[in-house]
Design a protein around this motif. Structure first.
Motif, short mmCIF file in Angstrom:
data_model
loop_
_atom_site.label_atom_id
_atom_site.label_comp_id
_atom_site.label_asym_id
_atom_site.label_seq_id
_atom_site.Cartn_x
_atom_site.Cartn_y
_atom_site.Cartn_z
N GLN A 53 -35.87 33.54 -13.35
CA GLN A 53 -34.96 32.60 -13.25
C GLN A 53 -33.34 33.02 -13.85
O GLN A 53 -32.52 32.17 -13.31
CB GLN A 53 -35.58 31.81 -15.59
N LEU A 54 -33.03 34.07 -14.19
CA LEU A 54 -32.43 34.74 -14.97
C LEU A 54 -31.76 35.13 -12.73
O LEU A 54 -30.46 34.95 -12.52
CB LEU A 54 -31.94 35.96 -15.36
N SER A 55 -32.14 35.52 -12.35
CA SER A 55 -31.80 35.92 -10.85
C SER A 55 -31.77 34.55 -10.03
O SER A 55 -31.05 34.37 -9.56
CB SER A 55 -33.06 36.51 -10.52
N SER A 56 -32.12 33.19 -10.37
CA SER A 56 -32.10 32.07 -9.72
C SER A 56 -30.36 31.54 -10.17
O SER A 56 -29.83 30.96 -9.34
CB SER A 56 -33.51 30.95 -10.32
N LEU A 57 -30.10 31.57 -11.53
CA LEU A 57 -28.95 31.10 -12.02
C LEU A 57 -27.93 32.01 -11.32
O LEU A 57 -26.72 32.11 -10.82
CB LEU A 57 -29.03 31.48 -13.32
N ARG A 58 -27.94 33.66 -10.79
CA ARG A 58 -26.88 33.90 -10.16
C ARG A 58 -27.09 33.85 -8.86
O ARG A 58 -25.27 33.69 -8.60
CB ARG A 58 -27.62 36.04 -10.32
N VAL A 59 -27.79 33.01 -8.31
CA VAL A 59 -28.10 32.86 -6.87
C VAL A 59 -27.08 31.74 -7.11
O VAL A 59 -26.28 31.45 -6.32
CB VAL A 59 -29.02 32.91 -5.99
N PHE A 60 -27.34 30.56 -7.68
CA PHE A 60 -27.13 29.74 -7.60
C PHE A 60 -25.72 29.79 -7.62
O PHE A 60 -24.23 28.86 -7.07
CB PHE A 60 -27.49 28.63 -8.87
N ASN A 61 -24.69 30.43 -8.95
CA ASN A 61 -23.74 30.53 -8.69
C ASN A 61 -22.58 31.37 -8.01
O ASN A 61 -22.25 30.96 -6.84
CB ASN A 61 -23.66 31.46 -10.39
N ARG A 62 -23.31 32.26 -7.00
CA ARG A 62 -23.26 32.75 -6.26
C ARG A 62 -22.79 32.12 -4.90
O ARG A 62 -21.98 31.80 -3.52
CB ARG A 62 -23.83 34.21 -5.22
N ASP A 63 -23.67 30.89 -4.98
CA ASP A 63 -23.71 30.34 -3.92
C ASP A 63 -22.88 29.37 -3.86
O ASP A 63 -22.05 28.54 -3.03
CB ASP A 63 -25.46 29.49 -3.29
N TYR A 64 -22.68 28.68 -5.28
CA TYR A 64 -22.06 27.62 -5.49
C TYR A 64 -19.83 27.91 -4.76
O TYR A 64 -19.27 27.70 -4.47
CB TYR A 64 -21.71 27.56 -6.84
N LEU A 65 -20.18 29.63 -5.46
CA LEU A 65 -18.37 30.12 -5.25
C LEU A 65 -18.33 30.27 -3.72
O LEU A 65 -17.02 30.11 -3.02
CB LEU A 65 -18.56 31.26 -5.96
N GLU A 66 -19.29 30.09 -2.78
CA GLU A 66 -18.96 31.00 -1.72
C GLU A 66 -18.91 28.86 -1.20
O GLU A 66 -18.04 28.96 -0.28
CB GLU A 66 -20.39 30.75 -0.91
N ARG A 67 -19.81 28.02 -1.13
CA ARG A 67 -19.24 26.78 -0.73
C ARG A 67 -18.00 26.28 -1.29
O ARG A 67 -17.44 25.40 -0.73
CB ARG A 67 -20.82 25.84 -0.96
N LYS A 68 -17.97 26.14 -2.92
CA LYS A 68 -16.61 25.82 -2.86
C LYS A 68 -15.44 26.76 -1.93
O LYS A 68 -14.24 25.41 -1.85
CB LYS A 68 -16.14 26.63 -4.09
N ASN A 69 -14.96 28.33 -1.89
CA ASN A 69 -14.09 29.39 -1.13
C ASN A 69 -14.70 27.94 -0.23
O ASN A 69 -13.29 28.05 1.02
CB ASN A 69 -15.03 29.77 -0.97
N HIS A 70 -15.61 28.51 1.27
CA HIS A 70 -15.92 27.09 2.30
C HIS A 70 -15.22 26.14 2.62
O HIS A 70 -14.09 25.08 2.92
CB HIS A 70 -16.63 27.51 2.74
N ILE A 71 -15.73 25.13 1.56
CA ILE A 71 -14.10 23.78 1.56
C ILE A 71 -12.77 23.80 1.10
O ILE A 71 -12.38 23.05 1.85
CB ILE A 71 -15.22 22.86 0.14
N GLU A 72 -12.56 25.15 0.49
CA GLU A 72 -10.90 24.74 -0.10
C GLU A 72 -10.23 25.67 1.45
O GLU A 72 -9.03 24.75 1.52
CB GLU A 72 -10.75 25.92 -0.73
N THR A 73 -10.90 26.34 2.61
CA THR A 73 -10.18 26.85 3.42
C THR A 73 -10.64 25.84 4.67
O THR A 73 -9.65 25.71 5.19
CB THR A 73 -11.59 28.09 4.02
N ILE A 74 -11.26 24.62 4.77
CA ILE A 74 -11.69 23.30 5.32
C ILE A 74 -10.39 22.80 4.64
O ILE A 74 -9.45 22.40 5.72
CB ILE A 74 -12.54 22.97 5.99
N VAL A 75 -10.47 21.97 3.42
CA VAL A 75 -9.23 21.99 3.05
C VAL A 75 -8.23 21.48 3.47
O VAL A 75 -7.10 21.74 4.18
CB VAL A 75 -8.74 21.31 1.86
N LYS A 76 -7.68 23.28 3.76
CA LYS A 76 -6.42 24.14 3.96
C LYS A 76 -6.14 23.95 4.92
O LYS A 76 -5.09 23.57 5.22
CB LYS A 76 -6.17 25.82 2.89
#
Length: 268
Positions: A53-76
């Motif tokens: 569970q703890l490892s899964s939470l870290r993976v989710f957080n890391r994946d979310y940040l990567e996708r968030k940065n990806h979207i913001e790069t596209i928007v810019k």
């Protein structure tokens, strides 16, 4: 007449063509007056590879940040001045999309055009799902070319010219462009030529007639590309049956989406 801004929802898989699709959406929003929301849905099983569970939470957080940065790069890359709301959701793709649509009630949904695999013959399940569940306007944006803005827009209409030209959305686009509007019809003609060209309605409109045969969609697709049509407007209810009569002989909405390689505005 519509006074409020159109609510435009982009369903994005963050593929390589996402910037092209978002640029097309941005240009459409500028032309008609629209606010853009982008939704990206990811299946949890495609992210989590462990039961911890703890490892899964870290993976989710890391994946979310990567996708968030990806979207913001596209928007810019699309427009630094353009404000686009976005959401990243983990869950069942179709369920999350359906819930999101119910919550924001968009006027237009934007999808990217999926490549048609002639060997598998499976089509695009998400596009079929949206067209079945959502009764409003759908823009299937080209993955290769960006929709031109304002007077540079090259606009086409497939059949139902009078009905489509009287809708608020299509009329706004027609009023903006300075290029002749190309009205395409598929119907039986006494002319032996595969296409018949004539001026109709006004000096801004030219009509092209195609014979309803087994190659009609390929012929129409080739002509759309040759004449640089950037957006083809279609009344989706008129071609939404497997067997069509009259003007739409031998074609249906699934075939139109697969064969016509331009951005398609499917109106209700």
């Amino acid at each position: 007449m519509k006074h409020n801004k159109y609510k435009i929802l982009v369903l994005s898989d963050l593929s390589k063509s996402s910037d092209t699709i978002l640029k097309t959406t941005a240009n459409l929003a500028k032309m008609i007056g629209g606010d853009i929301n982008l939704l990206h849905v990811k299946k949890p099983v495609e992210v989590i590879k462990t039961d911890n569970q703890l490892s899964s939470l870290r993976v989710f957080n890391r994946d979310y940040l990567e996708r968030k940065n990806h979207i913001e790069t596209i928007v810019k890359s699309v427009d630094k001045q353009l404000h686009i709301n976005y959401d990243i959701v983990y869950g069942s793709v179709k369920h999350e999309i359906e819930t999101y649509i119910q919550n924001i009630n968009p006027d237009i949904i934007v999808l990217g055009k999926k490549r048609f695999n002639a060997l598998k013959l499976i089509g695009d399940n998400l596009t079929k799902f949206i067209l079945k569940k959502y009764k409003g306007t759908v823009l299937i944006a080209s993955n290769k070319s960006v929709l031109e803005y304002n007077e540079n827009l090259s606009l086409g209409i497939l059949n139902d010219f009078e009905q489509l030209s009287n809708s608020d959305l299509t009329k706004t686009l027609m009023d903006l462009t300075q290029k002749p509007i190309k009205a395409f019809k598929i119907k039986k003609s006494t002319n032996l030529s595969s296409q018949n060209k004539k001026d109709v309605t006004s000096n801004k409109t030219v009509e092209y007639v195609f014979e309803p045969n087994s190659n009609v969609l390929n012929n129409l697709s080739n002509y759309l590309l040759k004449s640089n049509v950037g957006l083809l407007c279609i009344n989706k209810n008129s071609v939404n049956t497997k067997s069509n009569k009259g003007l739409y002989t031998n074609i249906n909405l699934d075939g139109v989406i697969k064969r016509l390689n331009v951005s398609l505005l499917l109106t209700a």
